[in-house]
Scaffold this motif. Structure first.
Motif, PDB file in Angstrom:
ATOM      1  N   ALA A 216      43.266  38.672  34.502  1.00 55.39           N
ATOM      2  CA  ALA A 216      42.659  39.334  35.657  1.00 55.39           C
ATOM      3  C   ALA A 216      43.258  38.787  36.945  1.00 55.39           C
ATOM      4  N   VAL A 217      43.383  39.661  37.942  1.00 50.00           N
ATOM      5  CA  VAL A 217      43.990  39.267  39.218  1.00 50.00           C
ATOM      6  C   VAL A 217      43.027  39.558  40.367  1.00 50.00           C
ATOM      7  N   ILE A 218      42.847  38.558  41.227  1.00 53.46           N
ATOM      8  CA  ILE A 218      42.036  38.686  42.433  1.00 53.46           C
ATOM      9  C   ILE A 218      42.951  38.558  43.640  1.00 53.46           C
ATOM     10  N   SER A 219      42.814  39.444  44.594  1.00 56.60           N
ATOM     11  CA  SER A 219      43.580  39.368  45.839  1.00 56.60           C
ATOM     12  C   SER A 219      42.753  38.633  46.886  1.00 56.60           C
ATOM     13  N   GLU A 220      43.373  37.635  47.525  1.00 59.95           N
ATOM     14  CA  GLU A 220      42.681  36.818  48.511  1.00 59.95           C
ATOM     15  C   GLU A 220      43.400  36.876  49.856  1.00 59.95           C
ATOM     16  N   SER A 221      42.635  36.988  50.927  1.00 60.55           N
ATOM     17  CA  SER A 221      43.113  36.891  52.311  1.00 60.55           C
ATOM     18  C   SER A 221      43.720  38.193  52.824  1.00 60.55           C
ATOM     19  N   GLY A 222      43.369  38.516  54.068  1.00 62.51           N
ATOM     20  CA  GLY A 222      43.986  39.634  54.775  1.00 62.51           C
ATOM     21  C   GLY A 222      43.420  40.999  54.464  1.00 62.51           C
ATOM     22  N   ILE A 223      42.345  41.072  53.676  1.00 62.00           N
ATOM     23  CA  ILE A 223      41.769  42.367  53.309  1.00 62.00           C
ATOM     24  C   ILE A 223      40.779  42.782  54.391  1.00 62.00           C
ATOM     25  N   GLN A 224      41.037  43.928  55.021  1.00 61.27           N
ATOM     26  CA  GLN A 224      40.241  44.325  56.187  1.00 61.27           C
ATOM     27  C   GLN A 224      39.679  45.734  56.130  1.00 61.27           C
ATOM     28  N   SER A 225      40.258  46.606  55.316  1.00 58.54           N
ATOM     29  CA  SER A 225      39.876  48.012  55.380  1.00 58.54           C
ATOM     30  C   SER A 225      39.738  48.624  53.992  1.00 58.54           C
ATOM     31  N   ARG A 226      39.119  49.796  53.971  1.00 58.88           N
ATOM     32  CA  ARG A 226      38.999  50.533  52.718  1.00 58.88           C
ATOM     33  C   ARG A 226      40.370  50.906  52.176  1.00 58.88           C
ATOM     34  N   SER A 227      41.292  51.248  53.044  1.00 59.90           N
ATOM     35  CA  SER A 227      42.639  51.593  52.580  1.00 59.90           C
ATOM     36  C   SER A 227      43.318  50.393  51.930  1.00 59.90           C
ATOM     37  N   ASP A 228      43.051  49.186  52.426  1.00 59.96           N
ATOM     38  CA  ASP A 228      43.567  47.981  51.781  1.00 59.96           C
ATOM     39  C   ASP A 228      43.069  47.902  50.344  1.00 59.96           C
ATOM     40  N   VAL A 229      41.775  48.138  50.161  1.00 54.19           N
ATOM     41  CA  VAL A 229      41.173  48.049  48.830  1.00 54.19           C
ATOM     42  C   VAL A 229      41.749  49.122  47.909  1.00 54.19           C
ATOM     43  N   LEU A 230      41.941  50.324  48.417  1.00 52.55           N
ATOM     44  CA  LEU A 230      42.513  51.395  47.612  1.00 52.55           C
ATOM     45  C   LEU A 230      43.923  51.046  47.140  1.00 52.55           C
ATOM     46  N   GLN A 231      44.717  50.446  48.023  1.00 55.38           N
ATOM     47  CA  GLN A 231      46.067  50.015  47.638  1.00 55.38           C
ATOM     48  C   GLN A 231      46.008  49.007  46.496  1.00 55.38           C
ATOM     49  N   LEU A 232      45.067  48.076  46.594  1.00 56.97           N
ATOM     50  CA  LEU A 232      44.936  47.047  45.565  1.00 56.97           C
ATOM     51  C   LEU A 232      44.458  47.638  44.246  1.00 56.97           C
ATOM     52  N   GLU A 233      43.527  48.573  44.321  1.00 57.73           N
ATOM     53  CA  GLU A 233      43.057  49.245  43.099  1.00 57.73           C
ATOM     54  C   GLU A 233      44.213  49.967  42.399  1.00 57.73           C
ATOM     55  N   GLN A 234      45.029  50.661  43.195  1.00 56.76           N
ATOM     56  CA  GLN A 234      46.158  51.401  42.632  1.00 56.76           C
ATOM     57  C   GLN A 234      47.204  50.472  42.015  1.00 56.76           C
ATOM     58  N   ALA A 235      47.247  49.233  42.509  1.00 56.00           N
ATOM     59  CA  ALA A 235      48.204  48.254  41.979  1.00 56.00           C
ATOM     60  C   ALA A 235      47.656  47.526  40.749  1.00 56.00           C
ATOM     61  N   GLY A 236      46.439  47.881  40.335  1.00 60.40           N
ATOM     62  CA  GLY A 236      45.875  47.263  39.144  1.00 60.40           C
ATOM     63  C   GLY A 236      45.207  45.921  39.393  1.00 60.40           C
ATOM     64  N   ILE A 237      44.766  45.699  40.626  1.00 55.29           N
ATOM     65  CA  ILE A 237      44.066  44.455  40.949  1.00 55.29           C
ATOM     66  C   ILE A 237      42.614  44.567  40.502  1.00 55.29           C
ATOM     67  N   ASN A 238      42.087  43.485  39.942  1.00 61.14           N
ATOM     68  CA  ASN A 238      40.735  43.508  39.371  1.00 61.14           C
ATOM     69  C   ASN A 238      39.640  43.126  40.352  1.00 61.14           C
ATOM     70  N   GLY A 239      39.988  42.326  41.368  1.00 54.74           N
ATOM     71  CA  GLY A 239      38.954  41.864  42.283  1.00 54.74           C
ATOM     72  C   GLY A 239      39.526  41.497  43.638  1.00 54.74           C
ATOM     73  N   ILE A 240      38.638  41.410  44.619  1.00 48.41           N
ATOM     74  CA  ILE A 240      39.028  40.962  45.956  1.00 48.41           C
ATOM     75  C   ILE A 240      38.097  39.847  46.408  1.00 48.41           C
ATOM     76  N   LEU A 241      38.665  38.900  47.142  1.00 48.39           N
ATOM     77  CA  LEU A 241      37.877  37.849  47.767  1.00 48.39           C
ATOM     78  C   LEU A 241      38.043  38.015  49.271  1.00 48.39           C
ATOM     79  N   VAL A 242      36.935  38.289  49.950  1.00 46.52           N
ATOM     80  CA  VAL A 242      36.975  38.606  51.381  1.00 46.52           C
ATOM     81  C   VAL A 242      36.097  37.625  52.144  1.00 46.52           C
ATOM     82  N   GLY A 243      36.683  36.984  53.155  1.00 49.27           N
ATOM     83  CA  GLY A 243      35.938  36.018  53.936  1.00 49.27           C
ATOM     84  C   GLY A 243      35.739  36.440  55.374  1.00 49.27           C
ATOM     85  N   GLU A 244      36.790  36.316  56.167  1.00 48.81           N
ATOM     86  CA  GLU A 244      36.662  36.504  57.617  1.00 48.81           C
ATOM     87  C   GLU A 244      36.149  37.893  57.989  1.00 48.81           C
TER      88      GLU A 244
END
Length: 267
Positions: A216-244
């Motif tokens: 499983a792959v989690i993307s960390e840092s720099g995620i700010q928008s719904r379009s960011d999340v859609l790009q990650l979903e299309q790339a087969g990413i399983n999760g996101i970690l969002v802080g700031e």
């Protein structure tokens, strides 16, 4: 180099805590505690759709300084907001010097919510893994850049033994290979370079191609928008970690829903 400074600060603060609570004491606390949270819960969530959301609680960082004014940093309320938004996991920064975190904050969050909690810190010793378990965490972070291959293997085995999920954080191809060889089941790709703190959002998509499909792959840092999340979903990413992004949002529930696509704002 800021990463070296972070590790040095972690060693200093860990030594202070070890003087107050011994490893034997931590093990006794773990034995006595009723483990009410399911083991390796993150591993299970990441295998499911939609994309898993890990929301972070932090008041400061080395790159951005004070993100939230100290007097406004109500981590219990933030935990309640994240719980209301039905996030999959809450990440709590416990590094004391640069992120202004603590184990006390993590314990308070664990007591406030039934959502699983990740202890996010610069894990450099088995003592810190036992600390995480004793504090009620469900997962830990292991950063490839600050650990040897043997440490990675040993710490993953200890986390497994204690029923903790482990996110193995990597930033480049060499670190990905080391994480895979160590037996990582979850790899967190950091889009932020911890050596100079620059952010490259495309880092996750590029590295995903070189990670076995069963990890499983989690993307960390720099995620700010719904379009960011859609790009990650299309790339087969399983999760996101969002802080700031979440920490700065006046309405955290609405912001989480926006990134998940539960609103009309698709960016």
């Amino acid at each position: 180099m800021i990463l070296d400074d972070l590790v040095a600060a972690t060693k200093k603060n860990m030594a202070r805590r070890q003087e107050q609570v011994s490893l034997a004491d931590l093990k006794a606390q773990i034995e006595q505690a009723a483990d009410q949270r399911p083991a390796l819960v993150l591993n299970q969530k990441l295998a499911q759709a939609p994309i898993t959301v890990i929301s972070e609680i932090k008041q400061a960082s080395p790159s951005k300084g004070q993100i939230v004014p100290r007097e406004a940093f109500d981590y219990r309320q933030i935990a309640r907001d994240y719980t209301q938004a039905k996030v999959d996991m809450i990440s709590v920064l416990t590094e004391e010097e640069y992120f202004k975190g603590s184990l006390d904050i993590l314990k308070a969050v664990v007591a406030t919510t039934d959502v699983p909690v990740l202890r996010k810190d610069f894990t450099i010793d088995p003592y810190m893994i036992y600390e995480a378990k004793a504090a009620g965490a469900s997962a830990i972070l292991l950063i490839v850049a600050i650990l040897s291959d043997q440490q990675l293997t040993d710490y993953l085995a200890l986390a497994q033994e204690l029923g903790l999920s482990a996110i193995v954080e990597a930033h480049d191809q060499d670190e990905i290979q080391r994480a895979v060889q160590a037996g990582a089941e979850i790899i967190g790709v950091n889009n932020r370079n911890l050596k100079d703190f620059t952010v490259d959002f495309g880092n996750t998509q590029r590295l995903r191609e070189n990670i076995p499909a069963d990890i499983a792959v989690i993307s960390e840092s720099g995620i700010q928008s719904r379009s960011d999340v859609l790009q990650l979903e299309q790339a087969g990413i399983n999760g996101i970690l969002v802080g700031e992004t979440f920490m700065r949002a006046p309405d955290k529930v609405a912001e989480i829903n926006r990134l998940r696509g539960f609103s009309h704002d698709q960016d």
